[in-house]
Design a protein around this motif. Structure first.
Motif, PDB file in Angstrom:
ATOM      1  N   VAL A 219       1.948   1.869   7.646  1.00 40.22           N
ATOM      2  CA  VAL A 219       2.757   2.972   7.119  1.00 40.22           C
ATOM      3  C   VAL A 219       2.995   2.815   5.628  1.00 40.22           C
ATOM      4  N   ILE A 220       3.089   1.581   5.140  1.00 34.24           N
ATOM      5  CA  ILE A 220       3.437   1.320   3.745  1.00 34.24           C
ATOM      6  C   ILE A 220       2.488   2.034   2.783  1.00 34.24           C
ATOM      7  N   PHE A 221       1.212   2.141   3.133  1.00 33.36           N
ATOM      8  CA  PHE A 221       0.259   2.769   2.219  1.00 33.36           C
ATOM      9  C   PHE A 221       0.562   4.252   2.021  1.00 33.36           C
ATOM     10  N   ARG A 222       1.018   4.921   3.069  1.00 37.49           N
ATOM     11  CA  ARG A 222       1.388   6.335   2.933  1.00 37.49           C
ATOM     12  C   ARG A 222       2.672   6.497   2.123  1.00 37.49           C
ATOM     13  N   GLU A 223       3.549   5.496   2.191  1.00 39.34           N
ATOM     14  CA  GLU A 223       4.820   5.565   1.468  1.00 39.34           C
ATOM     15  C   GLU A 223       4.656   5.274  -0.023  1.00 39.34           C
ATOM     16  N   LEU A 224       3.628   4.526  -0.386  1.00 41.22           N
ATOM     17  CA  LEU A 224       3.447   4.125  -1.783  1.00 41.22           C
ATOM     18  C   LEU A 224       2.898   5.260  -2.647  1.00 41.22           C
ATOM     19  N   PHE A 225       2.078   6.131  -2.066  1.00 42.59           N
ATOM     20  CA  PHE A 225       1.378   7.159  -2.858  1.00 42.59           C
ATOM     21  C   PHE A 225       2.308   8.058  -3.673  1.00 42.59           C
ATOM     22  N   PRO A 226       3.399   8.624  -3.094  1.00 42.27           N
ATOM     23  CA  PRO A 226       4.224   9.543  -3.893  1.00 42.27           C
ATOM     24  C   PRO A 226       4.852   8.886  -5.124  1.00 42.27           C
ATOM     25  N   ARG A 227       5.032   7.562  -5.062  1.00 44.38           N
ATOM     26  CA  ARG A 227       5.607   6.844  -6.209  1.00 44.38           C
ATOM     27  C   ARG A 227       4.532   6.200  -7.083  1.00 44.38           C
ATOM     28  N   GLY A 228       3.295   6.293  -6.660  1.00 44.36           N
ATOM     29  CA  GLY A 228       2.208   5.724  -7.460  1.00 44.36           C
ATOM     30  C   GLY A 228       2.214   4.207  -7.505  1.00 44.36           C
ATOM     31  N   LEU A 229       2.790   3.594  -6.494  1.00 41.48           N
ATOM     32  CA  LEU A 229       2.917   2.142  -6.492  1.00 41.48           C
ATOM     33  C   LEU A 229       1.857   1.490  -5.610  1.00 41.48           C
ATOM     34  N   THR A 230       1.672   0.190  -5.812  1.00 42.83           N
ATOM     35  CA  THR A 230       0.810  -0.607  -4.949  1.00 42.83           C
ATOM     36  C   THR A 230       1.646  -1.742  -4.355  1.00 42.83           C
ATOM     37  N   LEU A 231       1.030  -2.478  -3.464  1.00 42.93           N
ATOM     38  CA  LEU A 231       1.731  -3.598  -2.817  1.00 42.93           C
ATOM     39  C   LEU A 231       2.217  -4.627  -3.827  1.00 42.93           C
ATOM     40  N   LEU A 232       1.514  -4.748  -4.942  1.00 45.73           N
ATOM     41  CA  LEU A 232       1.869  -5.766  -5.939  1.00 45.73           C
ATOM     42  C   LEU A 232       3.047  -5.360  -6.804  1.00 45.73           C
ATOM     43  N   ASP A 233       3.474  -4.101  -6.718  1.00 45.43           N
ATOM     44  CA  ASP A 233       4.544  -3.603  -7.584  1.00 45.43           C
ATOM     45  C   ASP A 233       5.931  -3.664  -6.943  1.00 45.43           C
ATOM     46  N   LEU A 234       6.002  -3.949  -5.646  1.00 44.98           N
ATOM     47  CA  LEU A 234       7.252  -3.747  -4.908  1.00 44.98           C
ATOM     48  C   LEU A 234       8.414  -4.565  -5.481  1.00 44.98           C
ATOM     49  N   LYS A 235       8.175  -5.837  -5.759  1.00 41.82           N
ATOM     50  CA  LYS A 235       9.263  -6.663  -6.287  1.00 41.82           C
ATOM     51  C   LYS A 235       9.714  -6.199  -7.669  1.00 41.82           C
ATOM     52  N   ASP A 236       8.778  -5.649  -8.447  1.00 44.32           N
ATOM     53  CA  ASP A 236       9.118  -5.191  -9.800  1.00 44.32           C
ATOM     54  C   ASP A 236       9.976  -3.928  -9.795  1.00 44.32           C
ATOM     55  N   VAL A 237       9.981  -3.203  -8.684  1.00 46.63           N
ATOM     56  CA  VAL A 237      10.789  -1.978  -8.615  1.00 46.63           C
ATOM     57  C   VAL A 237      12.025  -2.178  -7.750  1.00 46.63           C
ATOM     58  N   GLY A 238      12.379  -3.441  -7.477  1.00 47.39           N
ATOM     59  CA  GLY A 238      13.660  -3.722  -6.836  1.00 47.39           C
ATOM     60  C   GLY A 238      13.626  -4.085  -5.380  1.00 47.39           C
ATOM     61  N   VAL A 239      12.438  -4.225  -4.782  1.00 46.01           N
ATOM     62  CA  VAL A 239      12.364  -4.664  -3.384  1.00 46.01           C
ATOM     63  C   VAL A 239      12.487  -6.184  -3.364  1.00 46.01           C
ATOM     64  N   LYS A 240      13.655  -6.664  -2.956  1.00 42.75           N
ATOM     65  CA  LYS A 240      13.929  -8.100  -3.060  1.00 42.75           C
ATOM     66  C   LYS A 240      13.246  -8.905  -1.964  1.00 42.75           C
ATOM     67  N   GLN A 241      13.127  -8.354  -0.771  1.00 44.58           N
ATOM     68  CA  GLN A 241      12.571  -9.102   0.358  1.00 44.58           C
ATOM     69  C   GLN A 241      11.473  -8.275   1.018  1.00 44.58           C
ATOM     70  N   LEU A 242      10.244  -8.771   0.969  1.00 46.68           N
ATOM     71  CA  LEU A 242       9.146  -8.069   1.624  1.00 46.68           C
ATOM     72  C   LEU A 242       9.174  -8.354   3.118  1.00 46.68           C
ATOM     73  N   ASN A 243       8.919  -7.321   3.921  1.00 45.45           N
ATOM     74  CA  ASN A 243       8.862  -7.563   5.367  1.00 45.45           C
ATOM     75  C   ASN A 243       7.516  -8.183   5.738  1.00 45.45           C
ATOM     76  N   ILE A 244       7.379  -8.562   6.986  1.00 48.50           N
ATOM     77  CA  ILE A 244       6.181  -9.282   7.423  1.00 48.50           C
ATOM     78  C   ILE A 244       4.929  -8.436   7.219  1.00 48.50           C
ATOM     79  N   SER A 245       5.035  -7.121   7.501  1.00 48.57           N
ATOM     80  CA  SER A 245       3.892  -6.237   7.333  1.00 48.57           C
ATOM     81  C   SER A 245       3.452  -6.169   5.875  1.00 48.57           C
ATOM     82  N   ASN A 246       4.406  -6.114   4.950  1.00 41.32           N
ATOM     83  CA  ASN A 246       4.070  -6.046   3.529  1.00 41.32           C
ATOM     84  C   ASN A 246       3.421  -7.336   3.044  1.00 41.32           C
TER      85      ASN A 246
END
Length: 269
Positions: A219-246
């Protein structure tokens, strides 16, 4: 010269734009200069992805490493000699514009057979072909018997890649390093998955490509598109703890970049 990566097949829905964005952004985050072209002039999925990224980062007031996206320039057909193709000129001018300022140029091809896609494949040093884990997609590469066990012959997309290889050989260029990704994999170990794996292995030896791990269906890939983000950007935009899937998805990206064996690339994430 910039190393050219084409991401292509002739079927939509295989995840080409997701793979393109993650490969391009991963390279940019590792310090490489990356230019990007989207040859699907109608849907522009990769172009929209990068535009979403610019808008979202501006909204947050932060700057993250990003690929340099450019549109194909227009050409005046009146300036073309008889027999010259406008699309050839548009693509060659875009590559010429990006090359002096790029270590890599990534070209996202449309999910159909077009003149632009043909030319892009002949320019590619590395060709990435995402493939859904289905014999419907496999049919683009080769025809198989009703049991899915015997390969009857190459299909339309493989023939296009063969033509691109011939053009490169005639021009004295290095052969295309062709990588087929089994993409959007499901979690279950089904009989169809095992048949696909065996069929790809047999075909890879016959027509000359490597296989590499792609992305699982998440699901994460569909959620990233509207914000133009990738998996490598999550911590830089404030996601402190990645879940197991991420975390698992990041590892898939790491494995993919390693498998591409791009020149001068040392995976550091």
């Amino acid at each position: 010269m910039a190393h050219i990566i084409a991401v292509g097949n002739e079927k939509g829905g295989a995840g080409k734009s997701t793979v393109s964005m993650h490969v391009a952004t991963a390279l940019a985050r590792m310090g490489h200069r990356v230019g990007v072209l989207d040859l699907d002039l109608r849907q522009r999925s990769l172009g929209r992805y990068i535009e979403n990224r610019r808008a979202h980062l501006d909204k947050l007031g932060i700057d993250l490493p990003s690929p340099n996206y450019t549109e194909l320039p227009e050409v005046d057909t009146a300036d073309l000699a008889p027999g010259e193709n406008a699309y050839d000129h548009r693509l060659s001018r875009a590559v010429a514009e990006l090359e002096p300022k790029s270590d890599f140029i990534l070209i996202d091809c449309p999910g159909s057979h077009t003149r632009l896609s043909q030319v892009a494949h002949s320019l590619a040093d590395t060709l990435i072909t995402p493939l859904n884990d289905s014999f419907v997609d496999f049919d683009l590469l080769a025809r198989v018997d009703s049991d899915g066990d015997k390969i009857l012959g190459p299909s339309v997309y493989s023939e296009m890649v063969w033509s691109a290889r011939q053009l490169r050989a005639q021009a004295g260029l290095q052969p295309i390093d062709w990588i087929v990704l089994r993409n959007r994999l499901g979690a279950q170990q089904m009989v169809n998955k095992m048949k696909m794996e065996k069929a790809l292995l047999r075909l890879s030896k016959r027509i000359g490509f490597r296989t590499a791990p792609g992305f699982s269906e998440r699901v994460i890939f569909r959620e990233l598109f509207p914000r133009g983000l990738t998996l490598l950007d999550l911590k830089d935009v404030g996601v402190k703890q990645l879940n197991i899937s991420n975390v698992a998805a990041r590892q898939e990206l790491r494995d993919l970049i390693k498998a591409l064996k791009l020149p001068g690339v040392e995976v550091r994430f």
